[in-house]
Design an enzyme around this catalytic site. Sequence first.
Site, PDB file in Angstrom:
ATOM      1  CE  LYS A 134     -40.450  -6.075  28.676  1.00 13.64           C
ATOM      2  NZ  LYS A 134     -39.637  -7.301  28.766  1.00 13.64           N
TER       3      LYS A 134
HETATM    4  N1  GLU Z   1     -38.903  -9.040  25.783  1.00 13.71           N
HETATM    5  C1  GLU Z   1     -37.891 -10.022  25.936  1.00 13.71           C
HETATM    6  C2  GLU Z   1     -37.540 -10.195  27.397  1.00 13.71           C
HETATM    7  O1  GLU Z   1     -38.340  -9.926  28.258  1.00 13.71           O
HETATM    8  C3  GLU Z   1     -36.692  -9.775  25.051  1.00 13.71           C
HETATM    9  C4  GLU Z   1     -35.981  -8.480  25.238  1.00 13.71           C
HETATM   10  C5  GLU Z   1     -34.913  -8.236  24.192  1.00 13.71           C
HETATM   11  O2  GLU Z   1     -34.679  -9.079  23.368  1.00 13.71           O
HETATM   12  O3  GLU Z   1     -34.339  -7.141  24.242  1.00 13.71           O
HETATM   13  O4  GLU Z   1     -36.498 -10.680  27.745  1.00 13.71           O
END
Ligand code: GLU
Length: 416
Positions: A106
């Site tokens: 993240k």
């Molecule tokens: N930010 C989104 C999540 O928390 C998507 C992450 C992604 O598509 O890699 O799942």
Amino acid sequence: MYDNVNPFEEVKKQINIVREKADIDSTVADQLKHPRQIITVSIPIKMDNDDLKIFTGYRVQYNMWRGPYKGGIRYHPSVELDEVKALAAWMTFKTSVVDIPYGGAKGGIVCDPKTMSCTELERLTRRYTSMIMDVIGPFKDVPAPDVGTDSQTMAWIMDTYSSIKGYSIPEIVTGKPINLGGSQGREGATGLSVAICARIAANKIGLKLSGARVAVQGYGKVGYATAKSLNEMGCKIIALSDTKGCIVNQKGIDPQKAKEFKNKTGSIYGLEGCNKIPLNDLLEIDCDILVPAALENSITENNCDKIKAKIISEGANGPTTPKADETLFEKGVFVVPDVLANAGGVTVSYFEWVQNLNRDRWSLAEVNKRLEERMINSFEEVHAFSEQMNASMRTAAYVLALKRLEEAHLKLGLFP
Ligand code: GLU
């Protein structure tokens, strides 16, 4: 942060709960309580008024046993390192629950995108990308949108990365605009999976979906897409909230109208025909399905007793603390945890990456069919575990995720 709960401490508590229940190898559980690598950058940006401002950015690469790091980038004033660590850990468990070949990561930048101009956001995104350039890559770490970022942000990342490398590399990010290699269905995918999970849960407890009353906390991308999908499935949206306030209409709120009103005024608060109620009352409203789609830790020990919903399908990441989850399970509330319910986003991100790597394009019908299939299978797997163990869906989802991670690690072995 709500109630001063540290989300990363909650992640570690959750791992401990599961480790005991499912007899997870202790060396595996210990490693999963630590991110593998953290990158912190100070990003200098020339603001539109010529002032220089320095922003703090992070990329936390949590785990890569099952595949490349994967996860969104968040732009929000309350971003902090322990939050990004928790979000990266949740990505690791989420990709494992729905069995896609990724690890977890993240990113985040401490900033308020609502008060920044488009050109400032572009400079911030490009400079951040250049500063994390060496650690990301189509087979290393693939970013995506999260709170405060969107397909435009992904286009800037793709362009910066491609410009420096010297050729077009769409597979460096997912959640792109469609004409740059984005996937059909990616934008609404997270909300659609939250709705699909609510639908399956309703079926399990014998709740009729047609006319079921829904309350949605948070009306961003995920809140809106969930409300829209549930509405199309026959549910009645009776309450919505965002940072400004909460609105209620027992006759039903049109998700599209609410979105248009928010686009115009900046909030859903004040939408015609709706009553205004205090913000925190949304979670306690009398409804059938509750969708927390805001930030972490909104359902805690302090308010979980007051929840009246029969089903909670989690759109946000980490909206419920493990302790509150236990109480809700004892109360008989059917909670579909974030790592399952909102996994549609990263699942369609995976579809996007596969399409990019194959220089291919799938139709919306194809994407949604594959998403539906994967969500149903994953839900049933988690549900079977939860029945077998007489545990909450969250505990069961973590057991499934940790078992898969354990198996991967035990086969890979430890280097050196
Ligand atoms: N930010 C989104 C999540 O928390 C998507 C992450 C992604 O598509 O890699 O799942």
